[in-house]
Design an enzyme around this catalytic site. Structure first.
Site, PDB file in Angstrom:
ATOM      1  N   GLU A  93      31.186  70.232 -66.004  1.00  0.00           N
ATOM      2  CA  GLU A  93      31.325  70.025 -67.443  1.00  0.00           C
ATOM      3  C   GLU A  93      32.424  70.946 -67.954  1.00  0.00           C
ATOM      4  O   GLU A  93      32.634  72.044 -67.430  1.00  0.00           O
ATOM      5  CB  GLU A  93      30.022  70.315 -68.181  1.00  0.00           C
ATOM      6  N   GLU A 148      18.299  66.761 -64.478  1.00  0.00           N
ATOM      7  CA  GLU A 148      19.720  66.448 -64.660  1.00  0.00           C
ATOM      8  C   GLU A 148      20.515  67.431 -63.824  1.00  0.00           C
ATOM      9  O   GLU A 148      20.197  68.625 -63.785  1.00  0.00           O
ATOM     10  CB  GLU A 148      20.120  66.549 -66.129  1.00  0.00           C
TER      11      GLU A 148
END
Length: 297
Positions: free
Chosen positions: A166, A161
């Site tokens: 974020e 990933e």
């Protein structure tokens, strides 16, 4: 001679004990070096980046379905998130901007959107740029990230990933980038990443970029590098445990509500709406790198 025979017997007996102690179903540890080893290129002088995929959002209405699909559902997504992701109710394009909305209804239930380019935009190596303005609110968890399209090394986190951006609303303006692999992931507390404070993350657009090379991944905001993942000095674990990033990945854009990280300091009870705005998404690839990859694949 007698001493030599005794020593050999002791060594053989010890080896048998070790072999018996080892679980029969335990796979052997194989040390695999990176395939890029022995090849060189100058990452600082890649001058042939070419635009291979983009969405400038220069239209009105729903996102272009030739470029975007949706992950839908409300099962928590492995992180105890609250939102139910919809297919076309929480994302729209207007005035050159894609808006993803998280909305709480009168019953207290949340809907949001998780847009994906899977099987419409999938890449191996390249530079991805997303210019975005982030939501505010304690409990929000927006992300710009990448997942493997084919999961050839197994389920998460084994196939990897890449988190380009974020943000969690309780830590306003701190931007995070990270990678997750079998060896390095947040479930076992070993994830690798960096963070940077952007004072206007929710007031202005900023460009979040990842440059993904065959042997390292570089994260930047507004052209300023703040984290580089380069694990190739590791030779004591199998390569794919720390570098599954030699397969094609796709892009995701979403706003989660709550979850293990997003709600780590609770959710603002007054929060009922959040939005992430996207100005553009651009993907570039370098023939120099692509040709190198074709040589070593």
């Amino acid at each position: 001679m007698k001493k030599t025979v005794i020593a050999l017997c002791v060594l053989l007996f010890t080896s048998l004990l070790i072999a018996c102690d080892k679980r029969e179903d335990e796979p052997p540890i194989v040390v695999e070096r990176s395939k890029i080893e022995g090849y060189t290129y100058d990452k600082d002088n890649i001058t042939d980046y070419a635009l291979v995929w983009s969405d400038e959002f220069d239209y009105e209405g729903l996102p272009d379905d030739d470029k975007w699909g949706y992950d839908v559902g409300g099962h928590g997504w492995g992180n105890n998130e609250l939102q139910n992701y919809t297919s076309d109710q929480n994302a729209f394009v207007k005035d050159g901007i894609l808006t993803i909305e998280a909305i709480k209804d009168e019953k207290g239930s949340w809907t949001s959107a998780r847009m994906v380019t899977r099987n419409k935009g999938d890449w191996k190596w390249g530079k991805i740029e997303v210019r975005a303005k982030l939501p505010t609110g304690r409990g929000t968890w927006p992300a710009i990230w990448m997942l493997p399209t084919d999961w050839q090394y197994g389920s998460w986190p084994n196939s990897g990933e890449i988190d380009i951006m974020e943000h969690v609303g309780y830590d306003q303006n701190r931007i995070h980038a990270s990678i997750h692999t079998q060896a390095y992931n947040h479930k076992i507390g070993t994830q690798k990443g960096g963070s940077k404070v952007i004072p206007t993350a929710s007031e202005a657009f900023h460009t979040y970029t990842v440059e993904w090379f065959p042997d390292l991944i570089i994260f930047s905001i507004d052209n300023e590098v703040y984290y580089t993942y380069n694990p190739f000095n590791l030779v004591d674990i199998p390569k794919n445990r720390h570098w599954p990033f030699d397969r094609r990945f796709h892009l995701l854009l979403n706003i989660a509500i709550g979850g293990d990280w997003g709600a780590a300091q609770g959710i603002d009870p007054e929060l009922s709406y959040a939005k992430m705005e996207i100005d553009f998404v651009r993907v570039y690839q370098s023939p120099t790198i692509q040709n190198l990859v074709r040589e070593i694949d």
